[in-house]
Motif scaffolding. Structure first.
Motif, PDB file in Angstrom:
ATOM      1  N   ALA A  90       0.833  -1.208   0.000  1.00 32.26           N
ATOM      2  CA  ALA A  90       0.000   0.000   0.000  1.00 32.26           C
ATOM      3  C   ALA A  90       0.863   1.251   0.000  1.00 32.26           C
ATOM      4  CB  ALA A  90      -0.925  -0.014   1.213  1.00 32.26           C
ATOM      5  N   LEU A  91       1.939   1.218   0.817  1.00 33.37           N
ATOM      6  CA  LEU A  91       2.847   2.361   0.893  1.00 33.37           C
ATOM      7  C   LEU A  91       3.514   2.621  -0.454  1.00 33.37           C
ATOM      8  CD1 LEU A  91       4.423   4.542   2.415  1.00 33.37           C
ATOM      9  CD2 LEU A  91       6.061   2.758   3.107  1.00 33.37           C
ATOM     10  N   TRP A  92       4.047   1.536  -1.062  1.00 35.86           N
ATOM     11  CA  TRP A  92       4.731   1.708  -2.347  1.00 35.86           C
ATOM     12  C   TRP A  92       3.748   2.091  -3.461  1.00 35.86           C
ATOM     13  CZ3 TRP A  92       9.416   2.969  -2.656  1.00 35.86           C
ATOM     14  CH2 TRP A  92      10.356   2.487  -1.754  1.00 35.86           C
ATOM     15  N   SER A  93       2.516   1.652  -3.350  1.00 33.91           N
ATOM     16  CA  SER A  93       1.496   2.061  -4.326  1.00 33.91           C
ATOM     17  C   SER A  93       1.273   3.562  -4.274  1.00 33.91           C
ATOM     18  CB  SER A  93       0.180   1.323  -4.061  1.00 33.91           C
ATOM     19  OG  SER A  93       0.310  -0.058  -4.288  1.00 33.91           O
ATOM     20  N   VAL A  94       1.213   4.104  -3.055  1.00 29.67           N
ATOM     21  CA  VAL A  94       1.038   5.546  -2.879  1.00 29.67           C
ATOM     22  C   VAL A  94       2.250   6.300  -3.415  1.00 29.67           C
ATOM     23  CG1 VAL A  94       0.844   7.402  -1.184  1.00 29.67           C
ATOM     24  CG2 VAL A  94      -0.507   5.310  -0.910  1.00 29.67           C
TER      25      VAL A  94
ATOM     26  N   ARG B 210       4.419   8.901 -10.362  1.00 24.24           N
ATOM     27  CA  ARG B 210       3.881   8.821 -11.727  1.00 24.24           C
ATOM     28  C   ARG B 210       3.197  10.120 -12.116  1.00 24.24           C
ATOM     29  NH1 ARG B 210      -1.520   5.688 -13.434  1.00 24.24           N
ATOM     30  NH2 ARG B 210      -1.467   6.142 -15.674  1.00 24.24           N
ATOM     31  N   LYS B 211       2.460  10.713 -11.172  1.00 24.40           N
ATOM     32  CA  LYS B 211       1.762  11.969 -11.452  1.00 24.40           C
ATOM     33  C   LYS B 211       2.740  13.135 -11.629  1.00 24.40           C
ATOM     34  CE  LYS B 211      -2.545  10.544 -11.175  1.00 24.40           C
ATOM     35  NZ  LYS B 211      -3.445  10.593 -12.360  1.00 24.40           N
ATOM     36  N   LEU B 212       3.792  13.163 -10.811  1.00 24.38           N
ATOM     37  CA  LEU B 212       4.727  14.296 -10.822  1.00 24.38           C
ATOM     38  C   LEU B 212       5.870  14.124 -11.808  1.00 24.38           C
ATOM     39  CD1 LEU B 212       4.936  14.855  -6.961  1.00 24.38           C
ATOM     40  CD2 LEU B 212       3.657  16.226  -8.606  1.00 24.38           C
ATOM     41  N   PHE B 213       6.375  12.890 -11.929  1.00 23.48           N
ATOM     42  CA  PHE B 213       7.551  12.635 -12.773  1.00 23.48           C
ATOM     43  C   PHE B 213       7.311  11.374 -13.595  1.00 23.48           C
ATOM     44  CE2 PHE B 213       8.918  14.432  -8.655  1.00 23.48           C
ATOM     45  CZ  PHE B 213       9.379  15.667  -9.083  1.00 23.48           C
ATOM     46  N   GLY B 214       6.321  11.436 -14.468  1.00 25.79           N
ATOM     47  CA  GLY B 214       5.920  10.269 -15.251  1.00 25.79           C
ATOM     48  C   GLY B 214       7.025   9.687 -16.104  1.00 25.79           C
ATOM     49  N   ASP B 215       7.926  10.536 -16.588  1.00 25.43           N
ATOM     50  CA  ASP B 215       9.003  10.057 -17.459  1.00 25.43           C
ATOM     51  C   ASP B 215       9.950   9.108 -16.741  1.00 25.43           C
ATOM     52  OD1 ASP B 215       7.990  11.458 -19.558  1.00 25.43           O
ATOM     53  OD2 ASP B 215       9.419  13.118 -19.449  1.00 25.43           O
ATOM     54  N   ASN B 216       9.939   9.114 -15.402  1.00 27.59           N
ATOM     55  CA  ASN B 216      10.798   8.201 -14.641  1.00 27.59           C
ATOM     56  C   ASN B 216      10.446   6.738 -14.886  1.00 27.59           C
ATOM     57  OD1 ASN B 216      11.976  10.462 -13.576  1.00 27.59           O
ATOM     58  ND2 ASN B 216      11.190  10.198 -11.499  1.00 27.59           N
TER      59      ASN B 216
END
Length: 392
Positions: free
Chosen positions: A28-32, A38-44
């Motif tokens: 759950a933690l890693w999902s968050v 993903r929202k802030l740095f999707g290119d990662n």
């Protein structure tokens, strides 16, 4: 004694529940964390186009990449370890992508990269990038791609490689453009050509093919009686946005797309899974516009009149005669391809005069046949072995 055994079992069950709870909490933690990144740095999370290359030619939005030799002694492709060849084949290999999809599918992920695979097999690899089409590029036509860009690309590849002979490995529409170029130019130094899921006979591909076959005669009659043609329309009215291409592709498997999305949600905690999923999704989501002028040419000459399957077509002011093609040719079709039928792809062998020609049906749908998990052991491996025999 029995009570002691029961107690031990109870303690173990408590421990198991605790471990499960910890595992769920960690996921759950890693999902968050992964959702936020993903929202802030999707290119990662995007792992495509990582193989080093030099850009050797540009014209407007089009460019040509020349990939550098691999430095590793071996690479991982799929689940297999592949030794990197120490000797390079003489004949350079030009990779030709379709128009609506970006060239990233040729270097999709490090472990599922057509580019890295052929580099490891000892080929000198070049890739055409048709560029990011916008409405400002509506004037790009088949004439632009086939009569202007393809000759310039081949000239530059020959200059950089020092070889006159070239091989072509093309996917979908890339195969059509390659065949058109060979038919118009009469380029005798195209030594080998491979087409993967290229719809030569557009009247033989599923529901769309049946529709095109049905409207062929009425469309001709209307055009003659009213003296009108799609070719007379302004290109801007037929320009197709990339999101339309993406939607059309996804609608070929709507259930599959829903399942893929649910699987992503279930695995948001797994960073490596997300990298693969989001990279593949980007290829499907970020398809490129189809230029209006090209759509006009395709709709009239290729879709309605099915000129490629008939062996000749007009490109600009020049005539493409496919019987002029004599190079060695290998054509592939996917056994589960709902966009390009086996018959439509096989027609590549029927329209040419080549004596050395082969046809293979391999596992996969339209994307899977070229870049799916089974592609390295099938289309890629067969192509590499076939080219190796013809590239020295």
């Amino acid at each position: 004694m029995l009570d002691l055994i029961d107690l031990r079992g109870y303690v173990k069950s408590i421990g198991s529940v605790k471990n499960i709870a910890i595992d769920i909490a960690e996921k759950a933690l890693w999902s968050v964390v992964n959702t936020a990144e993903r929202k802030l740095f999707g290119d990662n999370f995007i792992i495509s186009n990582l193989t080093p290359y030099d850009v050797i030619y540009r014209d407007r939005i089009m460019s040509v990449r020349h990939y550098l030799p691999l430095e590793d002694a071996s690479i991982t492709i799929g689940d297999d370890e592949l030794d990197v060849a120490s000797v390079r084949h003489r004949v350079p290999l030009v990779l030709v992508p379709p128009l609506a999809a970006t060239s990233m599918i040729f270097d999709l992920m490090p472990h599922r990269s057509v580019v890295r695979y052929f580099l490891a097999k000892g080929f000198d690899v070049y890739l055409i990038d048709w560029g990011h089409v916008t409405e400002a590029d509506s004037d790009l036509s088949l004439e632009t791609y086939v009569l202007e860009w393809m000759p310039a690309i081949m000239q530059q590849v020959r200059k950089v490689s020092g070889e006159q002979d070239v091989s072509i490995f093309a996917y979908c529409m890339g195969g059509l453009l390659s065949l058109m170029y060979a038919a118009v130019s009469g380029d005798k130094n195209i030594k080998n050509m491979i087409t993967v899921a290229s719809p030569i006979d557009m009247h033989s591909s599923g529901v769309a093919g049946r529709v095109l076959s049905t409207i062929y005669r009425p469309a001709q009659m209307v055009s003659q009686l009213m003296n009108i043609s799609l070719l007379d329309l302004p290109a801007k009215y037929l320009h197709v946005p990339g999101w339309v291409n993406s939607l059309a592709f996804k609608l070929t498997s709507p259930v599959g797309n829903v399942v893929n999305y649910v699987e992503m949600l279930m695995n948001m905690w797994d960073r490596e899974y997300l990298k693969e999923h989001l990279t593949m999704s980007q290829w499907f989501d970020d398809m490129v516009d189809y230029p209006g002028e090209t759509i006009k040419d395709m709709a009239v000459h290729m879709m309605i009149n099915n000129r490629m399957a008939k062996g000749t077509m007009t490109i600009g002011k020049q005539k493409a005669e496919f019987k002029k093609i004599n190079c060695s040719i290998l054509a592939f079709a996917g056994d589960n391809d709902t966009l390009v039928s086996i018959r439509a792809a096989r027609m590549a062998l029927d329209i040419v005069s080549s004596e050395d020609k082969e046809f293979c049906v391999v596992p996969g749908g339209h994307a899977g046949v070229f870049a799916g998990g089974k592609a390295p052991a099938n289309a890629w491996a067969i192509s590499a072995d076939w080219l190796a025999e013809r590239s020295n």
